[in-house]
Design an enzyme around this catalytic site. Structure first.
Site, mmCIF file in Angstrom:
data_model
loop_
_atom_site.group_PDB
_atom_site.id
_atom_site.type_symbol
_atom_site.label_atom_id
_atom_site.label_comp_id
_atom_site.label_asym_id
_atom_site.label_seq_id
_atom_site.Cartn_x
_atom_site.Cartn_y
_atom_site.Cartn_z
ATOM 1 N N SER A 1 58.050 -24.751 0.652
ATOM 2 C CA SER A 1 58.908 -25.291 1.707
ATOM 3 C C SER A 1 58.056 -26.077 2.688
ATOM 4 O O SER A 1 56.918 -25.692 3.004
ATOM 5 C CB SER A 1 59.668 -24.168 2.409
ATOM 6 O OG SER A 1 60.677 -24.726 3.226
ATOM 7 N N GLU A 2 58.607 -27.182 3.174
ATOM 8 C CA GLU A 2 57.835 -28.183 3.919
ATOM 9 C C GLU A 2 57.086 -27.641 5.122
ATOM 10 O O GLU A 2 56.031 -28.144 5.477
ATOM 11 C CB GLU A 2 58.750 -29.323 4.398
ATOM 12 C CG GLU A 2 59.296 -30.202 3.304
ATOM 13 C CD GLU A 2 60.674 -29.751 2.838
ATOM 14 O OE1 GLU A 2 60.796 -28.566 2.458
ATOM 15 O OE2 GLU A 2 61.600 -30.571 2.856
ATOM 16 N N LEU A 3 57.656 -26.655 5.799
ATOM 17 C CA LEU A 3 57.035 -26.212 7.041
ATOM 18 C C LEU A 3 55.727 -25.464 6.830
ATOM 19 O O LEU A 3 55.048 -25.106 7.792
ATOM 20 C CB LEU A 3 58.003 -25.406 7.899
ATOM 21 C CG LEU A 3 58.469 -24.039 7.413
ATOM 22 C CD1 LEU A 3 59.163 -23.311 8.563
ATOM 23 C CD2 LEU A 3 59.430 -24.135 6.267
#
Lengths: 253, 223, 253, 223
Positions: free
Chosen positions: B50-52
């Protein structure tokens, strides 16, 4: 003796001037947003700010909507983001990858002002946003990225081919202040994050003054050298969140 | 003629997860693609990113009382811890994406065209779009799968000769999985590989805005 | 099931081909050098290699000189660096920030061959070397740096002004293989380093195949997610160092 | 005329450490600059940085039997752990340097000229030099101090109108500390600030290859 601890949130943001460029860390969650720094800046009143943030925020009225999936005891009332400052009319320009609500019925403060032409927006993909900020930390003024050619973000940017593929030139995004959130700090400003480190770790050191809001300030030597995520050299001020949450952004802590 | 039944979002997600290889590093976009997280094969180790700054997390939390607030993926969705999970900064997370270290990105789509161009960020009636991490993912992943309904709720075509909405990323889509078909984007154009039960090539073509090349081995979708 | 563990060092480097471009991690110490991968590559015999390394190494005869300050029980015999490969004539080109011995009486294998014109050298400062490698990991083909204008490293490179100062364009240094050293790994390839992470953490993920030589492979789940320095996505192969050191690079392990 | 006594390397190092401010982040080059590590004031917290990814380490280990092999600075020199110390990768270490987060770099020098150009990487009789991290440090540090003997062992001048050796970094030196003087590089040229006991401006000028501007408040070096 080095002690970067600041006694109050009001003190921490006291010198932020009108027209300042500010990095806002986190990724739209109460657990990684520098909420108390944002609320202190709201009270302080600096205006015409340029806000660099992955999202232009939800604002005070809708911030709690961010976590509808959480039971009440895990839904903090002390969650404020850059949307609060947009609501108060303090933002002149936003540089972000999320600018508007993702549903028609979600209209956030920055979006409202954008519709009325009161604010400026530079929309940029999250990866280029992160890399441009990292470049500011690392003293790199510009880089070429394969992400963005033939799309809206390429407008006005130099295109150059490497390995037969088009790339665009992106420039560093330095700020006057970075407001970030971490889990623990020591008085040198060394930081440890809990969970995904988001834009907090990216922005640390990418501004002239990096201010870290942390859950806990621990004694020097408590953080194991291998575990430190952000060395204190990137951090100028640290401040601990209150043990008891304040109920309104207007209330000092 | 009444249209045959379309596939549910659950089945659509299962088509995507069916094809993931053991050990694949996969990023799921918000919305429909996230549904895939619920149908990962237990026989394969799939690492979700996930990007974060989160890699290798477990299933989405169903009982929110058990949610760890420090452990959420994009969209604020709580997920579970998983052995081998790791955290990173946003810049490192996108180094991972841009640098080609993600095997499969599953993204939603508003439009895809026969060149594999993707449009998925425009928000009608809004003063601006939201780019998020879609540009990087669509470019950086070794394989980009678009998971979307074949037509809009107003029956407008979404698979086109050329996208009319602003592009998210040009020439990036490898496969389109919809509620009626599986289509690959190849050099020669869009190749129809699989159709839902009750559907045939002609019927899929009739709701598609670009010419479909029919795979000689066209199959009914099986999980 | 994901298991990146390789049974032997010989297996780990088996497919490295002639003319390969290779990152060599570490920073000239037995405790951060991928010694067993280097020795396995020496046995394997691939030649005409391009070596990217902060130092072109001391070679087998002088490697022990690196740590004259250590008592004997802390001076390992199993320390091999890229200098071993230079000695054996396997290196065609070096890209490095240290190319020669720093005293007149220290003449290393690469340096000897350089004097005889048998090898090519691209000398580059350590910061640009590190950033060029990091760019390969991050999918950035080129960047501008303020370090280097008006010096030897600027020769043949584009100069461009940002903020009124000259910068040079540097390009990413991708490799076919990265041979690195870490402290612990799990079967996903997640890595933890002990002490300064040197070029090992920089090179992880900057090559098509990253191979990590580690002191210990631990069960999945033993490494706390916050403590992992290199996510497994950057690592293709891991291999544990022998418990008992081998005495010669010619001996398999 | 016999030359007055020159300063020892220990005194030279103490001149540098005398001027470091509390909380300064300092990188010491190998060789002579490293001597400074032994004379850091106990009244000030100075954080030492080393290129391989080490910040805030303690003094150099004198009893090598106590050395931790995982804790060495550049040159393989063993150092001690210190509260508040942190480790990083090489790329992050140079982000710190290039990004302007180091307060003072203390570097050795072969030649410095009146424009503040520095040459310190050439190795006579070698087929190439060693650049190491000197270019980045000299550029990136907020203040660059060159700590070197005023002349070579063959009495050749090292402070010149223009460097004759290949430059490490142009226009980077702020201060030169030698075994006879302290000289600042200012816009107008080289300003002689302090001289060693027994030395005067004329005597320093006679062994300097560039014109020295005499500070009206020229002092004898005191620690």
């Amino acid at each position: 003796m080095i002690d970067k601890t600041i006694p109050s949130f009001d003190d921490a943001v006291e010198d932020i001037h009108d027209n300042a460029v500010i990095h806002f860390g986190g990724f739209v969650s109460p657990w990684n947003s520098p909420s108390y720094l944002v609320s202190a800046l709201a009270r302080q009143g600096a205006k015409n700010l340029t806000a660099i943030s992955t999202s232009m925020g939800r604002g005070p009225d809708q911030a709690h909507l961010q976590t509808p999936w959480l039971p009440e005891h895990l839904t903090p009332t002390d969650f404020w983001d850059v949307g609060l400052l947009a609501k108060l009319g303090r933002i002149k320009k936003g540089i972000a990858s999320f600018a508007v609500g993702h549903r028609h019925d979600l209209v956030y403060p920055f979006e409202e002002r954008l519709s009325r032409g009161e604010v400026e927006l530079e929309l940029i993909g999250q990866g280029s946003l992160a890399e441009r900020i990292r470049c500011a930390r690392a003293g790199i003024p510009a880089f070429y990225t394969p992400v963005g050619p033939d799309t809206s973000v390429a407008e006005g940017k130099e295109v150059r081919y490497f390995n037969g593929k088009p790339h665009i030139l992106e420039t560093a995004l330095h700020a006057d202040y970075a407001l970030i959130r971490a889990y623990q700090a020591d008085r040198f400003g060394n930081l440890i994050y809990k969970g995904a480190r988001t834009f907090n770790a990216t922005m640390a050191g990418a501004a002239t003054i990096t201010i870290a809001e942390v859950d806990e300030i621990v004694p020097l030597g408590s953080l194991q050298p291998e575990h430190i995520h952000t060395p204190g050299a990137y951090v100028q001020r640290i401040i601990q969140r209150p043990k008891n949450p304040t109920l309104s952004w207007e209330e000092s802590s | 003629m009444n249209e045959p039944e379309r596939l549910t979002r659950e089945i659509m997600a299962m088509i995507v997860t069916r094809d993931l290889f053991d050990g694949a590093i996969v990023n799921l976009g918000v919305g429909l693609p996230l549904e895939c997280a619920n149908f990962l094969s237990r026989d394969k180790e799939i690492l979700l990113h996930s990007e974060l700054g989160l890699l290798g997390f477990g299933p989405v939390v169903n009982d929110y009382r058990k949610a760890d607030p420090y452990l959420t993926m994009v969209g604020g969705v709580p997920v579970t811890a998983h052995p081998g999970m790791s955290f990173m900064s946003h810049d490192e997370s996108f180094a991972l994406i841009r640098g080609g270290h993600i095997d499969v990105a599953v993204l939603g789509g508003l439009q895809v065209d026969q060149e594999g161009n993707l449009a998925n960020t425009q928000l009608i009636g809004k003063p601006a779009g939201n780019l998020g991490g879609a540009q990087d993912l669509a470019y950086g992943a070794k394989k980009t799968v678009v998971l979307m309904y074949h037509t809009t709720s107003r029956k407008e075509k979404k698979i086109l000769e050329r996208c009319t909405l602003p592009l998210t990323t040009p020439r990036c889509v490898n496969r389109i999985v919809t509620d009626v078909a599986v289509i690959d984007v190849e050099n020669q154009g869009l190749v129809l590989r699989e159709v839902a039960t009750g559907w045939n090539a002609e019927m899929v073509q009739s709701i598609t805005g670009a010419n479909l090349i029919i795979d000689p081995e066209l199959k009914e979708i099986e999980l």
